[in-house]
Design an enzyme around this catalytic site. Structure first.
Site, mmCIF file in Angstrom:
data_model
loop_
_atom_site.group_PDB
_atom_site.id
_atom_site.type_symbol
_atom_site.label_atom_id
_atom_site.label_comp_id
_atom_site.label_asym_id
_atom_site.label_seq_id
_atom_site.Cartn_x
_atom_site.Cartn_y
_atom_site.Cartn_z
ATOM 1 N N GLY A 17 0.791 -1.273 0.124
ATOM 2 C CA GLY A 17 0.205 0.024 -0.025
ATOM 3 C C GLY A 17 0.707 1.039 0.063
ATOM 4 O O GLY A 17 2.238 1.084 0.157
ATOM 5 N N PHE A 18 0.094 2.267 -0.054
ATOM 6 C CA PHE A 18 0.797 3.620 0.025
ATOM 7 C C PHE A 18 1.698 4.023 1.048
ATOM 8 O O PHE A 18 2.802 4.120 1.130
ATOM 9 C CB PHE A 18 -0.337 4.733 -0.346
ATOM 10 N N VAL A 19 0.974 4.271 2.267
ATOM 11 C CA VAL A 19 1.793 4.667 3.307
ATOM 12 C C VAL A 19 2.768 3.298 3.761
ATOM 13 O O VAL A 19 3.858 3.373 4.078
ATOM 14 C CB VAL A 19 0.998 5.263 4.572
ATOM 15 N N THR A 21 -6.013 -3.117 -2.119
ATOM 16 C CA THR A 21 -5.872 -2.084 -2.694
ATOM 17 C C THR A 21 -4.401 -1.442 -2.938
ATOM 18 O O THR A 21 -4.134 -0.585 -3.171
ATOM 19 C CB THR A 21 -6.434 -0.804 -1.568
ATOM 20 N N GLY A 22 -3.667 -2.402 -2.543
ATOM 21 C CA GLY A 22 -2.178 -2.257 -3.018
ATOM 22 C C GLY A 22 -1.666 -2.682 -4.294
ATOM 23 O O GLY A 22 -2.359 -3.089 -5.172
ATOM 24 N N ASN A 64 -5.078 -11.004 14.660
ATOM 25 C CA ASN A 64 -3.948 -11.920 14.419
ATOM 26 C C ASN A 64 -2.689 -11.186 14.563
ATOM 27 O O ASN A 64 -1.729 -12.121 15.045
ATOM 28 C CB ASN A 64 -4.374 -12.466 13.017
ATOM 29 N N LYS A 110 2.356 -10.726 20.408
ATOM 30 C CA LYS A 110 2.432 -11.369 21.838
ATOM 31 C C LYS A 110 3.429 -12.618 21.694
ATOM 32 O O LYS A 110 4.285 -12.742 22.440
ATOM 33 C CB LYS A 110 0.845 -12.039 22.524
ATOM 34 N N TYR A 168 -15.376 2.095 8.475
ATOM 35 C CA TYR A 168 -13.801 2.371 8.806
ATOM 36 C C TYR A 168 -13.658 3.069 10.082
ATOM 37 O O TYR A 168 -12.999 2.371 10.985
ATOM 38 C CB TYR A 168 -13.598 3.283 7.557
ATOM 39 N N ARG A 220 -9.548 9.820 -3.276
ATOM 40 C CA ARG A 220 -9.396 10.980 -2.377
ATOM 41 C C ARG A 220 -8.943 12.363 -2.904
ATOM 42 O O ARG A 220 -8.680 12.281 -4.099
ATOM 43 C CB ARG A 220 -8.281 10.535 -1.505
HETATM 44 P P1 NAD Z 1 -3.678 1.681 1.215
HETATM 45 O O1 NAD Z 1 -4.963 1.089 0.688
HETATM 46 O O2 NAD Z 1 -2.730 2.218 -0.001
HETATM 47 O O3 NAD Z 1 -2.752 0.532 1.821
HETATM 48 C C1 NAD Z 1 -3.454 -0.451 2.526
HETATM 49 C C2 NAD Z 1 -2.561 -1.899 2.308
HETATM 50 O O4 NAD Z 1 -3.178 -2.950 3.060
HETATM 51 C C3 NAD Z 1 -3.078 -2.074 0.679
HETATM 52 O O5 NAD Z 1 -1.794 -2.726 0.067
HETATM 53 C C4 NAD Z 1 -3.944 -3.282 0.876
HETATM 54 O O6 NAD Z 1 -3.837 -4.201 -0.146
HETATM 55 C C5 NAD Z 1 -3.674 -4.182 2.272
HETATM 56 N N1 NAD Z 1 -4.617 -4.875 2.802
HETATM 57 C C6 NAD Z 1 -5.802 -4.288 3.277
HETATM 58 N N2 NAD Z 1 -6.482 -5.263 3.772
HETATM 59 C C7 NAD Z 1 -5.659 -6.401 3.756
HETATM 60 C C8 NAD Z 1 -5.890 -7.779 4.487
HETATM 61 N N3 NAD Z 1 -6.841 -8.169 4.703
HETATM 62 N N4 NAD Z 1 -4.720 -8.532 4.258
HETATM 63 C C9 NAD Z 1 -3.396 -8.000 3.789
HETATM 64 N N5 NAD Z 1 -3.449 -6.783 3.256
HETATM 65 C C10 NAD Z 1 -4.525 -6.161 3.130
HETATM 66 O O7 NAD Z 1 -3.960 2.825 2.106
HETATM 67 P P2 NAD Z 1 -2.985 3.705 2.810
HETATM 68 O O8 NAD Z 1 -3.565 5.012 2.621
HETATM 69 O O9 NAD Z 1 -1.524 3.595 2.668
HETATM 70 O O10 NAD Z 1 -3.291 3.412 4.479
HETATM 71 C C11 NAD Z 1 -2.307 2.656 5.421
HETATM 72 C C12 NAD Z 1 -2.870 2.662 6.719
HETATM 73 O O11 NAD Z 1 -2.746 3.859 7.143
HETATM 74 C C13 NAD Z 1 -4.221 2.082 6.780
HETATM 75 O O12 NAD Z 1 -4.416 1.409 8.089
HETATM 76 C C14 NAD Z 1 -5.174 3.143 6.838
HETATM 77 O O13 NAD Z 1 -6.155 3.150 7.562
HETATM 78 C C15 NAD Z 1 -4.074 4.273 7.595
HETATM 79 N N6 NAD Z 1 -4.725 5.661 7.340
HETATM 80 C C16 NAD Z 1 -4.291 6.100 6.072
HETATM 81 C C17 NAD Z 1 -4.535 7.581 5.927
HETATM 82 C C18 NAD Z 1 -4.142 8.159 4.679
HETATM 83 O O14 NAD Z 1 -4.538 9.356 4.528
HETATM 84 N N7 NAD Z 1 -3.481 7.692 3.769
HETATM 85 C C19 NAD Z 1 -4.950 8.376 6.934
HETATM 86 C C20 NAD Z 1 -5.684 7.746 8.105
HETATM 87 C C21 NAD Z 1 -5.049 6.372 8.473
HETATM 88 N N1 UDP Z 2 -13.289 15.780 -1.663
HETATM 89 C C1 UDP Z 2 -13.774 16.686 -2.685
HETATM 90 N N2 UDP Z 2 -13.584 16.270 -4.179
HETATM 91 C C2 UDP Z 2 -13.012 15.016 -4.622
HETATM 92 C C3 UDP Z 2 -12.800 14.338 -3.327
HETATM 93 C C4 UDP Z 2 -13.030 14.544 -2.175
HETATM 94 O O1 UDP Z 2 -14.308 17.960 -2.517
HETATM 95 O O2 UDP Z 2 -12.898 14.949 -5.664
HETATM 96 C C5 UDP Z 2 -13.807 16.404 -0.352
HETATM 97 C C6 UDP Z 2 -14.346 15.154 0.381
HETATM 98 O O3 UDP Z 2 -15.942 15.405 0.442
HETATM 99 C C7 UDP Z 2 -13.998 15.695 1.685
HETATM 100 C C8 UDP Z 2 -12.460 16.280 1.494
HETATM 101 O O4 UDP Z 2 -12.480 16.357 0.082
HETATM 102 O O5 UDP Z 2 -14.429 16.669 2.663
HETATM 103 C C9 UDP Z 2 -11.378 15.135 1.752
HETATM 104 O O6 UDP Z 2 -11.782 13.811 1.307
HETATM 105 P P1 UDP Z 2 -10.671 12.620 1.101
HETATM 106 O O7 UDP Z 2 -11.413 11.586 0.221
HETATM 107 O O8 UDP Z 2 -9.572 12.796 0.855
HETATM 108 O O9 UDP Z 2 -10.725 12.024 2.469
HETATM 109 P P2 UDP Z 2 -11.237 12.300 3.972
HETATM 110 O O10 UDP Z 2 -10.419 13.196 4.684
HETATM 111 O O11 UDP Z 2 -12.728 12.875 3.823
HETATM 112 O O12 UDP Z 2 -11.407 10.928 4.694
#
Ligand code: NAD
Ligand code: UDP
Length: 323
Positions: free
Chosen positions: A23-25, A48-49, A113, A119, A159, A200
């Site tokens: 995934g991204f982060v 989503t990766g 898990n 643990k 979520y 997003r």
């Molecule tokens: P992402 O979708 O790019 O990365 C998530 C990864 O997890 C993906 O590669 C996906 O394939 C993998 N994954 C999902 N379910 C799985 C499963 N059951 N088994 C194995 N792999 C699985 O999302 P991201 O934006 O990089 O987010 C990463 C983490 O950070 C997440 O926990 C997300 O909730 C948290 N987070 C991200 C943001 C943000 O702005 N990007 C904000 C708040 C929290």
């Molecule tokens: N948003 C928007 N246009 C878009 C996508 C999102 O105006 O094309 C708005 C959305 O309604 C929210 C904010 O941008 O108010 C941030 O949305 P995002 O999907 O990035 O994530 P959120 O912070 O809401 O989880």
């Protein structure tokens, strides 16, 4: 006086398991720790990766990958593990309606898990929670002691609520089994390697601006968000991981923009001919979001380094490279 976190200079000899590595982060976190000399074991089911992230990580000798759904079972790993990072979860609002069961499964069974593994191995555990636990907040900026204003049966609840449960589960593994846990609450993070179509706001606006299409502002655009560049987020995660505090930490960048201002900035930064069009806003879309970072900053030297203009330009370069 509060004691500051001592960050390690190297992680040579340490093994870090990262759930969600494609995934991204998580991909950026994995790369950071590989560069620090750690062995990284990545797990992902690619919901989503992307394979391209795994290809980047596979250039490092000390990267190992297992394709698996962490909500079902984990691979058997015989070696020692020092850190387990629970970063696997879809995070985009469009995922909330398309794959709600998968989101709830990974944040409940998946986190469970991974906690069991931590643990068993005596590993330190980090759960990636979210600013969404604050829901549509009544206090602003959001401080960790705020309990949130969250709808259990709304479009975002698969979520929000599963992340709230993940935090509770993490807390109880610490209390009951003494697992060495950390919890972070991530605020809206952007940067290279986001999925261009993940829905997003930042990838939408940048791609619309690159293509000269209207930027789609939902609602009147007065709702706010605080955007963090991914490198700054990785730095804050690193600080929390090496803190000795089990309670939640906000991680992000406090610079706050209305979504309408954000659209105007993206158009300007990318010198785009695009205009703005207004579309209906989704139910329960939070009106404001801004992290109060005092807690993290009291124990670390963390401060976000990337300006919004440079961050948007770098992310746009990445999206252009995909076209
Ligand atoms: P992402 O979708 O790019 O990365 C998530 C990864 O997890 C993906 O590669 C996906 O394939 C993998 N994954 C999902 N379910 C799985 C499963 N059951 N088994 C194995 N792999 C699985 O999302 P991201 O934006 O990089 O987010 C990463 C983490 O950070 C997440 O926990 C997300 O909730 C948290 N987070 C991200 C943001 C943000 O702005 N990007 C904000 C708040 C929290
Ligand atoms: N948003 C928007 N246009 C878009 C996508 C999102 O105006 O094309 C708005 C959305 O309604 C929210 C904010 O941008 O108010 C941030 O949305 P995002 O999907 O990035 O994530 P959120 O912070 O809401 O989880």
């Amino acid at each position: 006086m509060t004691q500051k976190i001592q960050l390690p200079k190297t992680l040579e000899g340490k093994t870090i398991l990262i759930a969600g590595a494609a995934g991204f982060v998580p991909g950026h976190v994995a790369e950071f720790y590989l560069n620090m000399g750690a062995k990284v074991i990545g797990l992902d089911n690619f919901i989503t990766g992307t394979q391209s992230t795994i290809d980047i990580l596979s250039r490092f000798e000390k990267f190992e990958f297992h394709q698996c759904d962490v909500g079902v079972s984990l691979p058997i790993i015989d070696e020692k593990i020092d850190f387990v990072l629970s970063l696997a979860s879809p995070a985009s609002p469009i995922d909330f309606s398309e794959i709600p069961m998968e989101i709830m499964r990974v944040n409940t069974y998946g986190t469970w898990n991974l906690l069991e593994l931590a643990k068993e191995k005596g590993a330190r555990f980090l759960e990636a929670s979210t600013s969404e636990v604050y829901g549509d907040p009544e206090i602003h900026p959001q401080v960790e002691s705020y309990y949130g204003n969250v709808n259990t049966v709304g479009p975002r609840s698969c979520y929000d609520e599963s992340k709230r449960f993940a935090e509770t589960l993490t807390h109880n593994f610490n209390l009951k089994y003494n697992v060495d846990t950390r919890i972070i609450r991530i605020f809206n993070t952007y940067g290279p390697r986001m999925r261009p179509n993940d829905g997003r706001v930042i990838p939408n606006f940048i791609n619309q601006a690159i293509e000269g299409k209207d930027l789609t502002v939902y609602g009147d655009g007065t709702q706010t968000r605080s955007f963090c560049y991914v490198d700054d987020l990785v730095c804050s995660i690193h600080n929390v991981l090496f803190s000795n505090d089990h309670t939640p930490f906000n991680c992000g960048n406090p610079d706050e923009y209305s979504i309408k201002d954000c659209a105007e900035h993206v158009i300007k930064f990318l010198d785009s001919p695009s205009k703005i069009s207004y579309l209906p806003i989704g139910k329960d879309d939070p009106k404001v979001r801004r992290p109060n970072l005092s807690k993290l900053q009291a124990i670390s030297d963390y401060k976000p380094m990337m300006g919004f203009e440079e961050g948007i330009k770098r992310t746009a370069e990445y999206f252009k490279s995909l076209k």
